[in-house]
Design an enzyme around this catalytic site. Sequence first.
Site, mmCIF file in Angstrom:
data_model
loop_
_atom_site.group_PDB
_atom_site.id
_atom_site.type_symbol
_atom_site.label_atom_id
_atom_site.label_comp_id
_atom_site.label_asym_id
_atom_site.label_seq_id
_atom_site.Cartn_x
_atom_site.Cartn_y
_atom_site.Cartn_z
ATOM 1 C CG ASP A 18 32.829 34.082 39.538
ATOM 2 O OD1 ASP A 18 32.918 33.702 38.358
ATOM 3 O OD2 ASP A 18 31.747 34.235 40.137
ATOM 4 C CG HIS A 19 37.955 33.030 34.304
ATOM 5 N ND1 HIS A 19 38.200 34.345 33.931
ATOM 6 C CD2 HIS A 19 38.854 32.288 33.618
ATOM 7 C CE1 HIS A 19 39.182 34.379 33.051
ATOM 8 N NE2 HIS A 19 39.607 33.144 32.836
ATOM 9 N NE ARG A 20 29.976 33.275 37.590
ATOM 10 C CZ ARG A 20 28.972 33.227 38.452
ATOM 11 N NH1 ARG A 20 27.768 32.938 38.041
ATOM 12 N NH2 ARG A 20 29.161 33.440 39.747
#
Length: 538
Positions: free
Chosen positions: A510-512
């Site tokens: 999850d690139h967040r």
Amino acid sequence: MTIQVITVPDLGGADAVDVIEVCVAPGDVVEVEQSLVVLETDKASMEIPSTHAGTIVSVKVNEGDSISEGSALVELEIEAAEQAAPAADIPEPVVEAPSAAAPAASEPAAAASAEQTVTVPDVGTDEDVDVIEICVAVGDTVSEGDSLIVLETDKASIEIPAPAGGKVLSLSVNEGDKIASGAAIAVLLVEGSAPAPESSAPVAQAEAPAAPQPKAAAPAAPAAIATPSNESTAESDDGAYAGPAVRKLARQMGVDLSKVKGGGPRGRLTKDDIRAYVTKAVDLATSGKVTGGSGIPAIPAVDFAKFGDVELVKMTKIQKITANNMSRNWLNVPHVTQFDDADITELETFRKGMKAEAEKRGVKLTPLPFLLKACAAALRYEPAFNVSMHSDGEHIVKKDYVNIGIAVATPAGLMVPVIRDVDKKGLWELAEESNAMAKKARDGKLMPMDMQGGCFSISSLGAMGGTGFTPIVNAPEVAILGVSKADIKPKWDGQEFQPRNMLPLCLSYDHRAINGADAGNFMTFLVSAIGDIRRLLL
Ligand code: CAO
């Protein structure tokens, strides 16, 4: 020069009306009948005109104020000559005198309050006006103030309200009729009165044949008196053809009138149009079938039978849950997938060497427990992976435990049991537990708790094949490791190619929560730990 205070005129009984627009400012020079402010009741919007020409000295109201008859609106400096000739003539509410008619009841007092004929009030013109909407039907029960009909002059649309609550006994007008002030609109049986029941009426008549039954002509409170104005209240800047009450409802519901199609005569917008528009918008938003704007277009239904034989197979509950979760995770999580190969030549030599012992223990020792152990160490090494996004959107939840889910394909669908405290368990324990969990999943015996609390997941397709894939993060976890089939590949050792057993790894995150550098560190650590399992002891 005199100062004249212009006040709110008789509003036909309405009090506490809203100021929705102030049309003048101090210093403005105004003509007679020029609009000073626009007021709005729940029945009408009305422009209050200046009674004199002059210069505005001060404005006593603001937009949003709630004011009543007699409230000061503006102070106007007027010429002496002007004082004698006020021009605006605000129509007064018309209260008609009771008119006698119809057969009698025996008790005139009780009967007098039984029926009321509602008539058209003074609408500010002697001309006939159009009936553009009938808001009630015979038999309807109305409350005091409910609109009975809507009239339209060339200046405004006017809703004629019920003067009292009751039942509509008859209607004397139809849509499209032209009527004038004083014309009968409807007869109401007024609430709280004691009319003789229908069946008893003839009896009463027989008892008192000569007694006239008084019928009160209802004071048709002109709740929607059109004020002198150059503009129609029915159509304004937004181009929508709607009356004041409809406009007010639209404002309360946040509806842009220009987007609503009018269902009334000549495309006039009605309250029902506004309600239908809102209902449709809410249905669309909650159905998940948003088909336009920034929403996700629905996949159109296809009649597959047109192209060949088909069979409809009912989805299992797990398949439906999985489908929902996959869509949710795919749409909510900005995914990045990183690929690498781990050299498991030594790991496989060690694992195969342990086969006899594994059999003795009654456990199947596959690469999976090694992967679990290596991932647990990587989660400790790179804690950015051992987090969840908090639902408040303000925090990241860091975890100090290492629970790892394993994706298990079962006849009922995909299940992800969770192995707890993987970092604290040995290889045999992990092998036993993963074997047991996979069996429990295939037997349909997993409990909800068995599938909760994961920090990270492993999806192994190694037994099936493939060289790589992009697994979907199992939110609220922030990463998942996809494992493909190990294969012997040539590996350059600096001098020559060596045949090495290479295990393809695919890390989606999850690139967040995780940036590329964290992912690079995690993957590098993982590959080296799997490549040399002695590192897991460090
Ligand atoms: N490369 C090559 N061989 C592999 C391998 C890999 N990456 N992983 C496992 N194998 C081998 C095993 O060693 C075993 O062979 P041996 O008996 O000779 O040792 C054989 O493949 C079968 O292993 P397994 O599948 O019984 O056991 P596992 O521990 O590897 O996997 C489990 C267990 C539960 C993960 C697996 O059975 C399973 O269900 N996998 C499917 C997961 C899935 O569907 N993921 C997709 C999710 S998203 O759609």
